[in-house]
Design an enzyme around this catalytic site. Structure first.
Site, mmCIF file in Angstrom:
data_model
loop_
_atom_site.group_PDB
_atom_site.id
_atom_site.type_symbol
_atom_site.label_atom_id
_atom_site.label_comp_id
_atom_site.label_asym_id
_atom_site.label_seq_id
_atom_site.Cartn_x
_atom_site.Cartn_y
_atom_site.Cartn_z
ATOM 1 N N GLU A 183 -7.960 -1.352 -4.649
ATOM 2 C CA GLU A 183 -6.742 -0.616 -5.068
ATOM 3 C C GLU A 183 -7.123 1.014 -5.032
ATOM 4 O OE1 GLU A 183 -3.912 -1.703 -4.795
ATOM 5 O OE2 GLU A 183 -3.944 -4.178 -5.149
ATOM 6 N N HIS A 217 -0.390 -3.845 3.895
ATOM 7 C CA HIS A 217 1.129 -3.122 3.509
ATOM 8 C C HIS A 217 0.932 -1.768 4.226
ATOM 9 C CE1 HIS A 217 0.924 -5.780 -0.357
ATOM 10 N NE2 HIS A 217 1.574 -6.299 0.590
ATOM 11 N N HIS A 256 -6.288 -1.616 -0.204
ATOM 12 C CA HIS A 256 -4.874 -1.483 -0.480
ATOM 13 C C HIS A 256 -4.604 -0.002 -1.116
ATOM 14 C CE1 HIS A 256 -2.914 -5.392 -0.202
ATOM 15 N NE2 HIS A 256 -4.236 -5.655 0.117
ATOM 16 N N GLU A 310 0.731 1.988 2.405
ATOM 17 C CA GLU A 310 -0.607 2.223 1.754
ATOM 18 C C GLU A 310 -1.716 2.658 2.310
ATOM 19 O OE1 GLU A 310 -1.408 -1.471 -0.122
ATOM 20 O OE2 GLU A 310 0.498 -1.572 -1.163
#
Length: 538
Positions: free
Chosen positions: A449, A279, A375, A282
């Site tokens: 994350e 992504h 991420h 990010e």
């Protein structure tokens, strides 16, 4: 290394945009957010003056790319100044990873901004990164991004945008810093796609400065290439690391694969696979990845041991095209590549297809002990992991899924939240990297994350610095050594603790045996506060 390739419809300015790296002398605290009231403007958006407009691409899908983007002379998307007294800001975003489509002046120092959706889509407006010139030091400016896509955001919990002043960088060595007050994240327009508004006020540090705003510390494809170039030129580090091209992206940009290991080759060693930037918006994942690589390639005794024990296969930028063009989530296929694992589409999603194929080949010969996909997260503070728990597995296997994140939380108590980790495998996540690698046979497969904001742990209520993000890579390495240590005392201790946590979650007594073992992962997680089934991998 070749220059980035862009879709032929994209205009790209010729200037090279680079920023110095800087760590603030003390942590930057969260900013108390405003309520949901919308700010009032001198003029409505319809009455305002468009001062920057980089029109959306006419093409509905990607066709071809070239270095430098669109051929021929550039258009002039910014309105010209009427003279030295004109205080209108000059906007620009036609550079690598830039994203701003339109700026409307609605007051002397007030601007409504529109972000560009991911190319060849009509949505995914979240990442922003743009330049402003012709600043004034005295007035209080207000900016409002009127087309944010997500209903919830960390901007409602104290996150501030990032500001970079070229004058401060050149004169004082100050880089990206948090800036902005009166931050408001609220409902915007309704309609087919409901939109949300991010508003903030700011004073610029200097008259006549060149400044940048960004939603997270930018890390571009060219930044990665500069890192790889320095790595290749370093005789010590390049001994442990080979850089290959895993594949080419749709635009023809290289998806790089790093193989890191110590003397003695790869035979008989366990494999660790890591990836980042599937992504593109990010970018915090890239800073954590850089810390991971820096530590692995260092002379530290633990790094030497890791290289002796493991083969590391690292893809630091899975979606270079998305990074180059300033997308939030998608590749040039106009779709999220982290929902494309397991699809037989090497022509549409080459990065994830070739990564999956590589892991599949390795599993036929060696044990892949860990997969970790780096991420960023826009709605939850701190650092946490998503793992894979199948309720059909035995109790020991389900506990072991939780041990690695639990160990990491002990190594990073001021950053990593074990209570925020989730292990449920939702149907909508079957084609993510994490779930796909686990289904292939990687026993411990995680998404790491990293919040766009910072930490609320260990007495902190402050933003992550670049240094914080890079330290996560080293902490991940420390945890890997403990997790695979032949002396299993710490592992056993964490297994007992994980079991006790799950017993308490279900209302049982630690050590009472098995009260949670027949409970599904979704039930385990719905019994905790703050369960958010809508959060995405990244």
């Amino acid at each position: 290394l070749p220059a980035p390739r862009w879709p032929v419809e994209c205009e790209v300015i010729q200037e090279t945009i680079e920023h110095i790296e800087w760590v603030p002398p003390k942590p930057e605290p969260f900013c108390p957010p405003m309520g949901p009231e919308q700010p009032m403007y001198t003029l409505s958006e319809e009455q305002g003056t468009v001062v920057y407009h980089c029109p959306a691409l006419q093409a509905s899908c990607f066709t071809r790319a070239r270095v430098g983007g669109a051929p021929g002379p550039l258009s002039s998307p910014a309105a010209p100044l009427e003279g030295p007294q004109d205080t209108t800001l000059l906007f620009e975003s036609r550079f690598e990873s830039g994203n701003l489509e339109k700026a409307i002046k609605v007051g002397p120092y007030e601007y409504v901004l529109m972000l560009r959706p991911d190319l060849y889509t009509a949505k995914h407006t979240q990442w922003f990164y743009f330049r402003v010139q012709n600043t004034r030091q005295e007035p209080l400016y207000r900016f409002t991004i009127a087309n944010m896509a997500k209903p919830k955001s960390l901007y409602g919990q104290g996150l501030q945008p990032l500001l970079y002043s070229q004058q401060d960088a050149q004169s004082h060595g100050i880089g990206w810093r948090r800036a902005g007050t009166d931050i408001c994240y609220c409902h915007g327009s309704a309609g087919e796609l409901p939109l949300f508004r991010l508003s903030w006020t700011v004073r610029f540090p200097h008259d006549g400065d060149t400044c940048f705003f960004a939603s997270c510390y930018p890390y571009t494809y060219s930044d990665l290439q500069r890192y790889l170039r320095a790595l290749a030129a370093d005789p010590a580090r390049s001994r442990y690391c080979t850089v290959q091209v895993l594949c080419r992206s749709l635009a023809g940009n290289s998806v790089y694969l790093l193989t890191i290991t110590g003397p003695g080759g790869t035979a008989g060693k366990q494999v660790v696979v890591a990836s980042a930037r599937v992504h593109p918006g990010e970018s915090g994942g890239s800073w954590a990845m850089r810390g991971f690589l820096d530590f692995l390639l260092s002379a530290h005794a633990d790094a030497q041991l890791l290289r002796r024990l493991f083969v590391f296969k690292v893809v630091p930028m899975l979606n270079p095209d998305g990074v180059v063009v300033g997308n939030s989530r998608c590749s040039l296929a106009g779709r999220d590549p982290n929902r494309a694992y397991g699809m037989a589409l090497p022509g549409s999603f080459p990065g994830v297809w070739h990564l999956r194929a590589m892991v599949q080949r390795m599993l036929a010969e060696q044990e892949v002990v860990l997969y970790c996909d780096f991420h960023g997260h826009s709605r939850k503070n701190n650092v946490f992991m998503y793992g894979c728990d199948a309720s059909g597995d035995d109790t020991g296997t389900r506990l072991r899924q939780r041990v690695f994140p639990l160990m990491l939380s002990k190594n990073a108590p001021d950053k990593f939240s074990f209570s925020s980790c989730k292990f449920q495998v939702q149907k909508s996540k079957e084609r993510t990297g994490r779930v796909c690698m686990w289904r292939l046979g990687v026993s411990h497969s995680y998404t790491l994350e990293v919040a766009f904001s910072g930490s609320t742990l260990g007495g902190r209520k402050s933003h992550f610095s670049m240094e914080d993000l890079e330290s996560l890579g080293r902490l991940l390495c420390d945890t890997l050594l403990e997790f695979c240590d032949p002396a299993t005392a710490k592992l056993q201790e964490c297994l007992v603790e994980a079991d006790a946590l799950l017993q308490r979650r279900m209302g049982g007594e630690p050590g009472s045996g098995g009260s949670w073992s027949n409970v599904s992962p979704s039930e385990l997680e719905s019994s905790t506060s703050g369960s958010d089934s809508s959060v995405s991998d990244g």
